[in-house]
Design a protein around this motif. Structure first.
Motif, short mmCIF file in Angstrom:
data_model
loop_
_atom_site.label_atom_id
_atom_site.label_comp_id
_atom_site.label_asym_id
_atom_site.label_seq_id
_atom_site.Cartn_x
_atom_site.Cartn_y
_atom_site.Cartn_z
N VAL A 134 8.87 -58.84 -51.75
CA VAL A 134 8.94 -58.75 -53.20
C VAL A 134 9.91 -57.64 -53.62
CG1 VAL A 134 7.65 -58.31 -55.33
CG2 VAL A 134 6.63 -59.71 -53.53
N VAL A 135 9.87 -56.51 -52.95
CA VAL A 135 10.79 -55.41 -53.27
C VAL A 135 12.24 -55.87 -53.06
CG1 VAL A 135 11.59 -53.11 -52.59
CG2 VAL A 135 9.14 -53.55 -52.85
N ALA A 169 2.89 -64.78 -53.79
CA ALA A 169 1.53 -64.54 -54.27
C ALA A 169 0.51 -65.05 -53.26
CB ALA A 169 1.33 -65.24 -55.62
N ALA A 170 0.74 -66.24 -52.72
CA ALA A 170 -0.20 -66.82 -51.75
C ALA A 170 -0.33 -65.92 -50.51
CB ALA A 170 0.25 -68.22 -51.34
N GLU A 178 1.00 -61.25 -60.85
CA GLU A 178 2.29 -61.30 -61.54
C GLU A 178 3.14 -62.46 -61.00
OE1 GLU A 178 5.97 -58.33 -62.62
OE2 GLU A 178 5.00 -58.06 -60.68
N HIS A 179 3.11 -62.67 -59.70
CA HIS A 179 3.91 -63.74 -59.13
C HIS A 179 3.32 -65.13 -59.40
CE1 HIS A 179 6.28 -60.53 -57.59
NE2 HIS A 179 7.20 -61.43 -57.35
N GLY A 185 10.30 -55.45 -58.91
CA GLY A 185 10.54 -54.55 -57.79
C GLY A 185 9.69 -53.30 -57.83
N LEU A 186 9.60 -52.66 -58.98
CA LEU A 186 8.87 -51.40 -59.09
C LEU A 186 7.37 -51.55 -58.82
CD1 LEU A 186 8.97 -48.36 -59.60
CD2 LEU A 186 8.77 -48.85 -62.06
N PRO A 187 6.68 -52.54 -59.44
CA PRO A 187 5.25 -52.68 -59.11
C PRO A 187 5.02 -52.93 -57.62
CG PRO A 187 5.78 -53.94 -61.08
CD PRO A 187 7.09 -53.46 -60.51
#
Length: 125
Positions: free
Chosen positions: A88-89, A61-62, A15-16, A108-110
């Motif tokens: 990420v959160v 992501a990395a 996603e990122h 945030g949720l994922p």
């Protein structure tokens, strides 16, 4: 539970990467403007800022991919994934408070779900 953890972490990382692509390369395209609800004028003015945001999403992501595929020590892997998911959160919470509320659910949720499942699957009781 470990497989679900890996799938959710992988989803957050992918996603990122997608967000990186949108912000760094597609910001001024029809798709980018639609996703971020921009006018062509606003997209033009904010393009350099978006590239910077995209780069930071790429770092998230990395970090997750690095932990998933290259860190062999299980304790270090657990902690590194935990760190990047918390980042990420926090970014999702901050983004929802300062930019667009839906970021809380789209990013945030994922990450939060991946964080909880990762913790449950790997934390030594």
């Amino acid at each position: 539970m470990k497989l679900l953890s890996l799938i959710l972490i992988g989803f957050v990382a992918v996603e990122h990467v997608f967000i990186l692509v949108l912000e760094m390369f597609l910001w001024k395209t029809e798709l980018g403007m639609k996703v971020f609800q921009l006018t062509p004028e606003t997209a033009e003015i904010t393009a350099k800022l978006a590239k910077n945001q995209g780069l930071y999403n790429g770092f998230l992501a990395a970090g997750l991919f690095w932990a998933l595929f290259f860190i062999k020590d299980q304790s270090q892997k657990f902690q590194t994934i935990l760190f990047f998911l918390v980042c990420v959160v926090v970014a999702g919470i901050y983004g929802s408070a300062t930019a667009k509320f839906s970021i809380l659910f789209s990013q945030g949720l994922p990450a939060f779900l991946a964080l909880v499942v990762h913790w449950l699957a790997n934390h030594k009781r």
